[in-house]
Scaffold this motif. Structure first.
Motif, PDB file in Angstrom:
ATOM      1  N   LEU A  44       0.819  -1.206   0.000  1.00 10.94           N
ATOM      2  CA  LEU A  44       0.000   0.000   0.000  1.00 10.94           C
ATOM      3  C   LEU A  44       0.855   1.259   0.000  1.00 10.94           C
ATOM      4  O   LEU A  44       0.502   2.278  -0.615  1.00 10.94           O
ATOM      5  CB  LEU A  44      -0.938   0.007   1.213  1.00 10.94           C
ATOM      6  N   ASP A  45       1.978   1.212   0.679  1.00 11.69           N
ATOM      7  CA  ASP A  45       2.882   2.370   0.737  1.00 11.69           C
ATOM      8  C   ASP A  45       3.613   2.600  -0.579  1.00 11.69           C
ATOM      9  O   ASP A  45       3.928   3.747  -0.937  1.00 11.69           O
ATOM     10  CB  ASP A  45       3.917   2.192   1.853  1.00 11.69           C
ATOM     11  N   ALA A  46       3.891   1.513  -1.305  1.00 12.15           N
ATOM     12  CA  ALA A  46       4.808   1.609  -2.449  1.00 12.15           C
ATOM     13  C   ALA A  46       4.124   1.612  -3.809  1.00 12.15           C
ATOM     14  O   ALA A  46       4.759   1.952  -4.807  1.00 12.15           O
ATOM     15  CB  ALA A  46       5.811   0.448  -2.392  1.00 12.15           C
ATOM     16  N   TYR A  47       2.835   1.249  -3.858  1.00  7.76           N
ATOM     17  CA  TYR A  47       2.203   1.071  -5.171  1.00  7.76           C
ATOM     18  C   TYR A  47       1.090   2.089  -5.406  1.00  7.76           C
ATOM     19  O   TYR A  47       0.244   2.325  -4.530  1.00  7.76           O
ATOM     20  CB  TYR A  47       1.628  -0.340  -5.297  1.00  7.76           C
ATOM     21  N   ASP A  48       1.100   2.671  -6.579  1.00  3.79           N
ATOM     22  CA  ASP A  48       0.037   3.585  -7.014  1.00  3.79           C
ATOM     23  C   ASP A  48      -0.455   3.094  -8.373  1.00  3.79           C
ATOM     24  O   ASP A  48       0.257   3.189  -9.384  1.00  3.79           O
ATOM     25  CB  ASP A  48       0.582   5.012  -7.141  1.00  3.79           C
ATOM     26  N   PRO A  49      -1.684   2.549  -8.445  1.00  7.04           N
ATOM     27  CA  PRO A  49      -2.166   1.961  -9.709  1.00  7.04           C
ATOM     28  C   PRO A  49      -2.329   2.989 -10.828  1.00  7.04           C
ATOM     29  O   PRO A  49      -2.401   2.612 -12.008  1.00  7.04           O
ATOM     30  CB  PRO A  49      -3.517   1.343  -9.320  1.00  7.04           C
ATOM     31  N   SER A  50      -2.360   4.279 -10.488  1.00 10.97           N
ATOM     32  CA  SER A  50      -2.470   5.304 -11.534  1.00 10.97           C
ATOM     33  C   SER A  50      -1.128   5.628 -12.165  1.00 10.97           C
ATOM     34  O   SER A  50      -1.066   6.283 -13.221  1.00 10.97           O
ATOM     35  CB  SER A  50      -3.089   6.582 -10.959  1.00 10.97           C
ATOM     36  N   GLU A  51      -0.041   5.148 -11.535  1.00  7.00           N
ATOM     37  CA  GLU A  51       1.309   5.458 -11.999  1.00  7.00           C
ATOM     38  C   GLU A  51       1.953   4.321 -12.785  1.00  7.00           C
ATOM     39  O   GLU A  51       2.771   4.562 -13.681  1.00  7.00           O
ATOM     40  CB  GLU A  51       2.207   5.811 -10.809  1.00  7.00           C
ATOM     41  N   GLU A  52       1.605   3.064 -12.441  1.00  8.12           N
ATOM     42  CA  GLU A  52       2.233   1.926 -13.126  1.00  8.12           C
ATOM     43  C   GLU A  52       1.346   0.700 -13.009  1.00  8.12           C
ATOM     44  O   GLU A  52       0.466   0.617 -12.140  1.00  8.12           O
ATOM     45  CB  GLU A  52       3.618   1.632 -12.538  1.00  8.12           C
ATOM     46  N   SER A  53       1.581  -0.265 -13.888  1.00 12.42           N
ATOM     47  CA  SER A  53       0.825  -1.515 -13.830  1.00 12.42           C
ATOM     48  C   SER A  53       1.363  -2.381 -12.695  1.00 12.42           C
ATOM     49  O   SER A  53       2.486  -2.172 -12.214  1.00 12.42           O
ATOM     50  CB  SER A  53       0.936  -2.273 -15.152  1.00 12.42           C
ATOM     51  N   LEU A  54       0.562  -3.348 -12.302  1.00 14.43           N
ATOM     52  CA  LEU A  54       0.986  -4.264 -11.238  1.00 14.43           C
ATOM     53  C   LEU A  54       2.192  -5.085 -11.680  1.00 14.43           C
ATOM     54  O   LEU A  54       3.122  -5.323 -10.898  1.00 14.43           O
ATOM     55  CB  LEU A  54      -0.180  -5.180 -10.852  1.00 14.43           C
ATOM     56  N   ASP A  55       2.198  -5.496 -12.954  1.00 12.58           N
ATOM     57  CA  ASP A  55       3.341  -6.262 -13.474  1.00 12.58           C
ATOM     58  C   ASP A  55       4.617  -5.433 -13.419  1.00 12.58           C
ATOM     59  O   ASP A  55       5.689  -5.944 -13.049  1.00 12.58           O
ATOM     60  CB  ASP A  55       3.070  -6.711 -14.911  1.00 12.58           C
ATOM     61  N   ASP A  56       4.520  -4.157 -13.794  1.00  8.55           N
ATOM     62  CA  ASP A  56       5.700  -3.290 -13.754  1.00  8.55           C
ATOM     63  C   ASP A  56       6.183  -3.090 -12.312  1.00  8.55           C
ATOM     64  O   ASP A  56       7.385  -3.044 -12.051  1.00  8.55           O
ATOM     65  CB  ASP A  56       5.382  -1.927 -14.382  1.00  8.55           C
ATOM     66  N   TYR A  57       5.207  -2.957 -11.400  1.00  6.78           N
ATOM     67  CA  TYR A  57       5.570  -2.801  -9.988  1.00  6.78           C
ATOM     68  C   TYR A  57       6.346  -4.018  -9.485  1.00  6.78           C
ATOM     69  O   TYR A  57       7.385  -3.889  -8.825  1.00  6.78           O
ATOM     70  CB  TYR A  57       4.316  -2.589  -9.139  1.00  6.78           C
ATOM     71  N   VAL A  58       5.846  -5.216  -9.802  1.00  7.64           N
ATOM     72  CA  VAL A  58       6.510  -6.442  -9.345  1.00  7.64           C
ATOM     73  C   VAL A  58       7.901  -6.544  -9.955  1.00  7.64           C
ATOM     74  O   VAL A  58       8.879  -6.900  -9.285  1.00  7.64           O
ATOM     75  CB  VAL A  58       5.666  -7.685  -9.694  1.00  7.64           C
ATOM     76  N   GLU A  59       8.024  -6.201 -11.237  1.00 12.89           N
ATOM     77  CA  GLU A  59       9.329  -6.267 -11.888  1.00 12.89           C
ATOM     78  C   GLU A  59      10.293  -5.234 -11.278  1.00 12.89           C
ATOM     79  O   GLU A  59      11.475  -5.516 -11.078  1.00 12.89           O
ATOM     80  CB  GLU A  59       9.176  -6.013 -13.384  1.00 12.89           C
ATOM     81  N   ARG A  60       9.760  -4.055 -10.956  1.00 15.07           N
ATOM     82  CA  ARG A  60      10.596  -2.984 -10.407  1.00 15.07           C
ATOM     83  C   ARG A  60      11.064  -3.309  -8.988  1.00 15.07           C
ATOM     84  O   ARG A  60      12.221  -3.059  -8.636  1.00 15.07           O
ATOM     85  CB  ARG A  60       9.817  -1.668 -10.401  1.00 15.07           C
ATOM     86  N   THR A  61      10.198  -3.875  -8.188  1.00 10.71           N
ATOM     87  CA  THR A  61      10.499  -4.073  -6.763  1.00 10.71           C
ATOM     88  C   THR A  61      10.927  -5.500  -6.420  1.00 10.71           C
ATOM     89  O   THR A  61      11.505  -5.733  -5.358  1.00 10.71           O
ATOM     90  CB  THR A  61       9.265  -3.725  -5.907  1.00 10.71           C
ATOM     91  N   GLY A  62      10.598  -6.461  -7.299  1.00 12.13           N
ATOM     92  CA  GLY A  62      10.861  -7.859  -6.957  1.00 12.13           C
ATOM     93  C   GLY A  62       9.963  -8.364  -5.846  1.00 12.13           C
ATOM     94  O   GLY A  62      10.313  -9.295  -5.122  1.00 12.13           O
ATOM     95  N   ASP A  63       8.786  -7.739  -5.716  1.00 10.12           N
ATOM     96  CA  ASP A  63       7.857  -8.088  -4.634  1.00 10.12           C
ATOM     97  C   ASP A  63       7.099  -9.370  -4.992  1.00 10.12           C
ATOM     98  O   ASP A  63       5.957  -9.336  -5.461  1.00 10.12           O
ATOM     99  CB  ASP A  63       6.885  -6.931  -4.396  1.00 10.12           C
TER     100      ASP A  63
END
Length: 512
Positions: free
Chosen positions: A92-111
Motif C-alpha cells: 500500500l505504501d509503495a504502489y500507485d495503480p495510476s502510476e504503473e501496472s501491477l506487473d511493472d511494480y513487481v518487476e521494479r520491486t521484486g515483490d
C-alpha cells in the motif's frame, strides 16, 4: 538508581517491586550469556520416535484414561496480526495503480509476495467478503487489487492488521469462514474433552476481550452441535507485574518525554504466570495460529493423543518412584532403578559425584529430580533451514539438560556452536503436553522451575531514541528449564502455522 515518587507509584500500580527493577537493571549491566550447546538432539539421542503399533498403544492408553482426568487446552493468543500483513502494508505504501501496472511494480520491486497474493486471491477465505465491499469501485484489474488490499488493511475498513490473529478468517467452509479460535474449539472437542465438556484457556490482550467473547457467541452453537461438546472457555491477560524495565544505552532507566520510566511487556515468557494459575491433570499447549482444515485433523488429533499417552506412561512411573522416595526406606537396587528411570526416561542428568554421596543424600537428590512438572514436547523434522529447537545444553554450573533453545540464545560467532545449530535435525513447533501436578494430585508452583538467566536483551527504539529491552525466559524455553523434558518426533502435517497471509494458500488451510 534513584526512584522518584512518581516512579514508586508506577511500580505500585503495576505490582512490581523495587528489588525486581534493580535486579533487571543489573541483568542489563551484566548481560545475558549465550547458552552453551553440547549437541543437537536427534532421534535416539533425546528424541523418541514410535512405530505405528507403539502409537496405537499410546493412543489407547490416553483414550482409556481421558474421561477420568481434568484436561485443559492452553492457547497463547495475544499476538496481533500486524506482522502477518507486513507485505500488504508495504504494498500500500509503495504502489500507485495510476502510476504503473501491477506487473511493472513487481518487476521494479521484486515483490514476489504480492505476486503470490494476487495469483491466489480467490482462494483466500476472506475473498468474497472483501470483493463484495469493493464491487464496482475499480476501473482496472490492477486498481481492484490495490483497493482489495486497502479494504483489508485500512483502519476505516476491515482493519485486519489491528485484529488478534486468532480472530481472522482462516478457513472457508462455503456457508461460513472459521477463525483459528473456532478451529481450536473443534480440536479440543476431540482430545481435550472430559465427558462432554472441553476446557480451553486463551491468553489474550485486554483490548481484544470483547472481540473474543463475540466470536465465541458467534460460533459456539455451531461447533457444539457438530461435535456434541460443551465448551468452558476462559481468558487471561499478561500481568502488568511481568512487564520489564527498559534502559537507555548507558543502562540507566529509559524515561519517556514526560519523565516516567518506560516498562515493556516481558514477552511470551510472562505467560508462565498465567499457566501457573491453571489447574488440570493434563495441559495441552499450542499456539493460536497452528490450526488446520478437517482433512488433516485426524493426524493432529492422533499426534496429540500419542504425546498424552507418553505423559501418562512416564508419569505413572514417576509417581510410583516419588512415593517410594518419600517413604525413604529404599534398597540399593531400588535406588539404581530410580536413577536409571531418571536418566533413561526423564532425560535427567546426575552429577559425577552422585555415587560418592551417602544414601540419604542420594534420596534427596532423586526426590528433587523426580518431583518436577513433566513436559512432552512434539518436535518436527527439519525440512528447510534449521532454527530454534531441541538441544542438549550445559549451564554455568556444568549441569547438562534437554532444552528448547531459540537461535537468538546461541553465539553464532562461535563456529562450534553455529555448527551444532546447523546440524540440528528437528525444530520446535510449540506442541506440548504437560503434567503440572505431583503424585499427591497437588499442583506444582511452576515459578519454582524457571531459569531466570535464559531471558533476552534486544535493541528497540522509542520516540526516535535507542533503548534496550528485556524479554523474560520464553514460556517453553527458560520458563520451563527445570521441568522434566521428553521430546517426541511428530508428523510435519501437525505444524501449519500462519506467519504471513500467503500461508493461508497452503493445502493445510484450503478446505476444498
Amino acid at each position: 538508581m534513584t526512584l522518584t515518587k512518581n516512579d514508586l507509584e508506577l511500580l505500585s500500580k503495576k505490582g512490581i517491586s523495587e528489588r525486581k527493577v534493580n535486579e533487571q537493571i543489573e541483568t542489563f549491566k551484566e548481560g545475558i550469556p549465550f547458552v552453551q550447546l553440547e549437541k543437537a538432539v536427534t532421534v535416539g539421542e533425546g528424541i523418541l520416535k514410535f512405530d505405528a503399533e507403539e502409537e496405537k498403544r499410546l493412543i489407547e492408553r490416553f483414550d482409556k484414561a481421558q474421561n477420568t482426568m481434568e484436561l485443559l487446552k492452553f492457547v497463547p493468543a495475544s499476538g496481533a496480526a500486524s506482522r502477518m500483513f507486513k507485505a500488504l502494508f508495504n504494498f500500500l505504501d509503495a504502489y500507485d495503480p495510476s502510476e504503473e501496472s501491477l506487473d511493472d511494480y513487481v518487476e521494479r520491486t521484486g515483490d514476489t509476495e504480492i505476486q503470490t497474493f494476487c495469483e491466489g486471491l480467490t482462494d483466500f477465505p476472506f475473498y468474497k467478503m472483501v470483493q463484495n465491499r469493493i464491487s464496482g469501485k475499480a476501473s482496472s484489474k490492477d486498481e481492484e487489487v490495490y483497493l482489495f488490499v486497502k479494504e483489508m488493511m485500512s483502519e476505516d475498513a476491515l482493519n485486519y492488521g489491528f485484529y488478534p490473529k486468532g480472530l481472522l478468517p482462516f478457513h472457508n467452509y462455503g456457508d461460513h469462514t472459521a477463525t483459528p479460535f473456532e478451529e481450536h474449539l473443534k480440536e479440543a472437542s476431540v482430545y481435550a474433552k472430559t465427558d462432554d465438556t472441553a476446557k480451553l484457556h486463551f491468553t489474550i490482550s485486554e483490548q481484544h476481550g470483547d472481540m473474543f467473547n463475540q466470536e465465541f457467541s458467534n460460533c459456539k452453537d455451531r461447533v457444539s452441535s457438530e461435535s456434541q461438546t460443551s465448551f468452558d472457555v476462559s481468558y487471561s491477560y499478561q500481568k502488568p507485574s511481568t512487564d520489564t524495565i527498559a534502559v537507555a544505552m548507558d543502562n540507566e532507566p529509559f524515561r519517556t518525554d514526560d519523565g516516567s520510566i518506560l516498562f515493556r511487556p516481558g514477552g511470551h515468557g510472562a505467560l508462565i504466570e498465567n499457566l501457573n494459575d491453571q489447574d488440570a491433570d493434563i495441559v495441552f499447549i499450542k499456539n493460536i495460529d497452528n490450526v488446520t482444515v478437517p482433512r488433516f485433523a485426524g493426524d493432529v488429533v492422533d499426534s496429540k493423543k500419542v504425546l498424552a499417552g507418553v505423559l501418562l506412561k512416564v508419569q505413572a512411573k514417576a509417581f510410583e518412584y516419588a512415593r517410594l522416595l518419600m517413604d525413604g526406606n529404599l534398597t540399593a537396587g531400588q535406588l539404581d532403578e530410580i536413577k536409571s528411570f531418571l536418566e533413561n526416561e526423564l532425560n535427567g542428568r546426575l552429577s559425577n559425584k552422585f555415587a560418592s554421596f551417602n544414601i540419604g543424600q542420594q534420596i534427596d537428590i532423586l526426590k528433587d529430580k523426580v518431583n518436577r512438572p513433566i513436559r512432552i514436547c512434539g518436535m518436527v523434522k527439519n525440512e528447510g533451514e534449521p532454527g530454534g529447537g531441541p538441544f542438549w545444553i550445559k549451564d554455568q554450573k556444568g549441569n547438562v539438560s534437554l532444552q528448547i533453545i531459540e537461535s537468538a540464545q546461541i553465539d553464532m560467532d562461535n563456529a562450534d556452536q553455529a555448527d551444532i545449530l546447523k546440524n540440528a535435525t528437528h525444530f520446535n513447533p510449540v506442541d506440548l503436553v504437560c503434567g503440572i501436578k505431583n503424585y499427591k494430585g497437588e499442583k506444582y508452583d511452576l515459578m519454582n522451575f524457571v531459569d531466570t538467566k535464559q531471558g533476552f536483551i534486544t535493541g528497540k527504539t522509542k520516540d526516535g531514541r535507542e533503548l534496550k529491552a528485556l524479554e523474560l525466559p520464553g514460556l517453553w524455553n527458560g520458563a520451563m528449564a527445570y521441568w522434566n523434558t521428553i521430546f517426541v518426533e511428530v508428523p510435519l502435517q501437525t505444524f501449519s502455522p500462519v506467519k504471513t497471509v500467503n500461508d493461508l494458500l497452503k493445502p493445510a488451510h484450503q478446505v476444498q
